[in-house]
Design a protein around this motif. Structure first.
Motif, PDB file in Angstrom:
ATOM      1  N   TYR A   1      -2.553   5.044   8.252  1.00  0.00           N
ATOM      2  CA  TYR A   1      -2.444   5.222   6.813  1.00  0.00           C
ATOM      3  C   TYR A   1      -2.661   6.677   6.435  1.00  0.00           C
ATOM      4  CZ  TYR A   1      -2.829   0.148   6.630  1.00  0.00           C
ATOM      5  OH  TYR A   1      -2.607  -1.192   6.811  1.00  0.00           O
TER       6      TYR A   1
ATOM      7  N   GLU B   1      -2.606   6.636   0.912  1.00  0.00           N
ATOM      8  CA  GLU B   1      -2.656   5.192   1.123  1.00  0.00           C
ATOM      9  C   GLU B   1      -4.091   4.699   1.241  1.00  0.00           C
ATOM     10  OE1 GLU B   1       1.629   4.463   3.376  1.00  0.00           O
ATOM     11  OE2 GLU B   1      -0.148   5.019   4.553  1.00  0.00           O
ATOM     12  N   LEU B   2      -4.933   5.453   1.925  1.00  0.00           N
ATOM     13  CA  LEU B   2      -6.351   5.088   1.981  1.00  0.00           C
ATOM     14  C   LEU B   2      -6.962   5.112   0.592  1.00  0.00           C
ATOM     15  CD1 LEU B   2      -7.502   7.024   5.184  1.00  0.00           C
ATOM     16  CD2 LEU B   2      -7.262   4.551   4.925  1.00  0.00           C
TER      17      LEU B   2
ATOM     18  N   LEU C   1     -13.454  -0.286  11.496  1.00  0.00           N
ATOM     19  CA  LEU C   1     -12.856   0.995  11.148  1.00  0.00           C
ATOM     20  C   LEU C   1     -13.245   2.140  12.068  1.00  0.00           C
ATOM     21  CD1 LEU C   1     -13.021   0.862   7.250  1.00  0.00           C
ATOM     22  CD2 LEU C   1     -11.212   0.100   8.806  1.00  0.00           C
TER      23      LEU C   1
ATOM     24  N   THR D   1      -7.217   3.187  10.608  1.00  0.00           N
ATOM     25  CA  THR D   1      -7.118   4.304   9.664  1.00  0.00           C
ATOM     26  C   THR D   1      -6.012   5.277   9.999  1.00  0.00           C
ATOM     27  OG1 THR D   1      -8.825   5.448  10.937  1.00  0.00           O
ATOM     28  CG2 THR D   1      -9.535   4.216   9.016  1.00  0.00           C
TER      29      THR D   1
ATOM     30  N   LEU E   1     -13.649   8.205   5.851  1.00  0.00           N
ATOM     31  CA  LEU E   1     -12.851   7.288   6.658  1.00  0.00           C
ATOM     32  C   LEU E   1     -11.960   8.042   7.638  1.00  0.00           C
ATOM     33  CD1 LEU E   1     -11.785   4.650   3.974  1.00  0.00           C
ATOM     34  CD2 LEU E   1     -13.467   4.363   5.800  1.00  0.00           C
ATOM     35  N   ARG E   2     -11.456   9.195   7.216  1.00  0.00           N
ATOM     36  CA  ARG E   2     -10.614  10.004   8.099  1.00  0.00           C
ATOM     37  C   ARG E   2     -11.427  10.648   9.222  1.00  0.00           C
ATOM     38  NH1 ARG E   2      -5.770  12.228   6.061  1.00  0.00           N
ATOM     39  NH2 ARG E   2      -6.439  14.367   6.532  1.00  0.00           N
TER      40      ARG E   2
ATOM     41  N   VAL F   1     -12.598   8.478   1.205  1.00  0.00           N
ATOM     42  CA  VAL F   1     -11.402   8.696   2.029  1.00  0.00           C
ATOM     43  C   VAL F   1     -11.673   9.781   3.074  1.00  0.00           C
ATOM     44  CG1 VAL F   1      -9.021   9.544   2.003  1.00  0.00           C
ATOM     45  CG2 VAL F   1      -9.776   7.891   0.285  1.00  0.00           C
TER      46      VAL F   1
ATOM     47  N   ALA G   1      -3.654   9.743   3.675  1.00  0.00           N
ATOM     48  CA  ALA G   1      -4.775   9.869   2.733  1.00  0.00           C
ATOM     49  C   ALA G   1      -4.463   9.200   1.393  1.00  0.00           C
ATOM     50  CB  ALA G   1      -5.121  11.347   2.539  1.00  0.00           C
TER      51      ALA G   1
ATOM     52  N   THR H   1       0.828  -1.205   0.000  1.00  0.00           N
ATOM     53  CA  THR H   1       0.000   0.000   0.000  1.00  0.00           C
ATOM     54  C   THR H   1       0.862   1.254   0.000  1.00  0.00           C
ATOM     55  OG1 THR H   1      -1.793  -1.134   1.153  1.00  0.00           O
ATOM     56  CG2 THR H   1      -1.767   1.266   1.270  1.00  0.00           C
TER      57      THR H   1
ATOM     58  N   ILE I   1      -6.097   1.894  -1.122  1.00  0.00           N
ATOM     59  CA  ILE I   1      -6.854   0.746  -0.631  1.00  0.00           C
ATOM     60  C   ILE I   1      -8.274   0.753  -1.196  1.00  0.00           C
ATOM     61  CG2 ILE I   1      -7.817  -0.349   1.426  1.00  0.00           C
ATOM     62  CD1 ILE I   1      -5.385   0.810   2.961  1.00  0.00           C
ATOM     63  N   VAL I   2      -8.921   1.932  -1.184  1.00  0.00           N
ATOM     64  CA  VAL I   2     -10.292   2.023  -1.670  1.00  0.00           C
ATOM     65  C   VAL I   2     -10.349   1.792  -3.177  1.00  0.00           C
ATOM     66  CG1 VAL I   2     -12.277   3.551  -1.970  1.00  0.00           C
ATOM     67  CG2 VAL I   2     -11.027   3.540   0.194  1.00  0.00           C
TER      68      VAL I   2
END
Length: 415
Positions: free
Chosen positions: A124, A128-129, A115, A121, A161-162, A158, A126, A61, A132-133
């Motif tokens: 990682y 990297e997220l 999550l 989260t 998720l943050r 993203v 932004a 990642t 993944i997504v």
């Protein structure tokens, strides 16, 4: 004996290495053919092996991390947009604030992470997220993003998720789970329709005979079969259909445009990881019913106050830009009934949504499906506009009162 095991000359190593390779290959083939390897999900990975797999994933990642995030990544509008997708799809595996995880998904190996906690989260970045997504993870049931080149949608998720680790259960429910307007109406699935093919990334992946790329599909929540399609649409577009922020105002469009757009999303002719998931579940009867529903709702602008409108925005919309070789936006949008299916009505639409869509066109996320005989002209148009010009013309249209559909020129008078 030592000389046989460790010869001095380099060329003397070739034979033993080749024999060792052949022996290892034979052992691997024997293990595979015998079926002795236990691939059951009922048994977890050994701790050391699980740690090695996760470390490999983390390094991969980091190496393939995504692009630079947009300047407004953590804006409320992006967080809210990402929440609607997370609540519809991701929460079914990863849970959320105030909710645990489904016992079915926790019977998977590897198990999807919870999550809500900071640990998954916070480690990682932004980019990297984003990776993944967008790319997903092989052998983990983590899917890649359904629509290629729709990076704007991925950044929405993203952003959410943050924000989610610090989110209260009440905020999570309001943003991601509550179907505003639920029960406002139903759209029955109808008789089972004829299945029709749809396009998806890698839809020729072998073994092709094992998959069925046809709509309608059976979705995560079964909302289409339950006939409660309007409640699902309301998650993003609101019970009044006026959308707002990252989602379009459906009350501004014609019936033909709404129906043809839903059909295009379902077939994959128009890209969207958000909308293909929803539209592919709908039957033709439901698509027709939803189009009928939204054109009966009161038409109103998405935003009550847009702010000052620049002369440049009006120039681009009404007269075009001769310096860039661009005709006016009005030359296509909303002039004739013959254009109802192809061109959306822009007056009264969300400023942020319009500007974002122009940038999506410019980046190739819309209008350039592989195999198109007639590429969308909006791709070339958007590439000739600067960010300032995009914002200006978006603000102009957002400030205009909704266009009256009945005032459009009847198709029979167009030649």
């Amino acid at each position: 004996m030592v000389r046989l095991l460790f010869p001095k000359r380099l060329t003397q190593w070739f034979g033993p290495l080749i024999l060792a390779g052949i022996a290892a290959l034979l052992v691997a083939v024997t293990v595979i053919v015998s079926g002795i390897v236990d691939l059951s999900a009922a048994k977890p990975h050994p701790d050391g092996w699980a740690r090695l797999l996760h470390y490999t994933f983390s390094r991969s990642t980091a190496f393939h991390a995504g692009p630079t995030p947009p300047a407004d990544l953590d804006s409320p509008i992006r967080v809210a947009a990402g929440a609607s997708y997370y609540g519809q799809v991701c929460a079914r595996c990863h849970g959320g604030p105030g909710f645990g995880q489904n016992p079915v998904v926790l019977s998977m190996h590897p198990r999807p992470q919870y999550l809500k906690t900071d640990l998954p989260t916070a480690g990682y970045s932004a980019p990297e997220l984003f990776r993944i997504v967008k790319a997903g993870v092989k052998y983990s049931a983590m899917p890649s993003w359904p629509a290629d080149r729709r990076d704007d949608e991925i950044w929405h998720l993203v952003a959410f998720l943050r924000a989610m680790p610090k989110m209260s259960p009440q905020s999570f429910q309001q943003l991601a789970l509550v179907s505003h307007g639920q029960g406002a109406g139903v759209a029955p699935f109808g008789a089972p329709p004829k299945l029709t093919p749809y396009a998806l990334r890698n839809d020729d992946e072998p073994p092709a005979a094992s998959f069925n790329y046809r709509t309608p599909v059976f979705g995560f929540s079964g909302y289409a079969q339950d006939g409660d399609a309007l409640a699902t649409c309301s998650r993003c577009h609101g019970a009044d259909g006026a959308g707002g922020g990252a989602f379009p105002n459906l009350t501004l469009q014609t019936r033909d445009y709404i129906a043809s757009t839903l059909a295009a999303y379902a077939a994959g002719r128009r890209r969207s990881g958000f909308m293909q998931m929803v539209a592919s579940e709908l039957s033709p009867t439901q698509i027709s019913a939803l189009a009928d529903h939204y054109v009966t709702l009161p038409r109103r602008s998405t935003e009550t106050h847009v702010g000052p409108v620049s002369a440049e925005g009006q120039q681009i919309a009404i007269k075009g830009l001769s310096s860039a070789g661009l005709a006016s936006c009005a030359s296509c949008h909303g002039i004739t009934r013959a254009a109802d299916r192809a061109y959306p009505i822009l007056e009264g639409q969300s400023r942020w949504y319009l500007a974002n869509q122009l940038r999506v066109f410019r980046n190739g996320g819309r209008g350039s499906i592989v195999g198109d005989k007639h590429p969308d002209p909006m791709v070339k148009i958007a590439k000739r506009l600067t960010d300032k010009q995009i914002d200006a013309v978006a603000a102009y249209y957002a400030a205009q009162p909704p266009a009256a559909v009945q005032s459009l020129v009847p198709e029979k008078t167009v030649r």
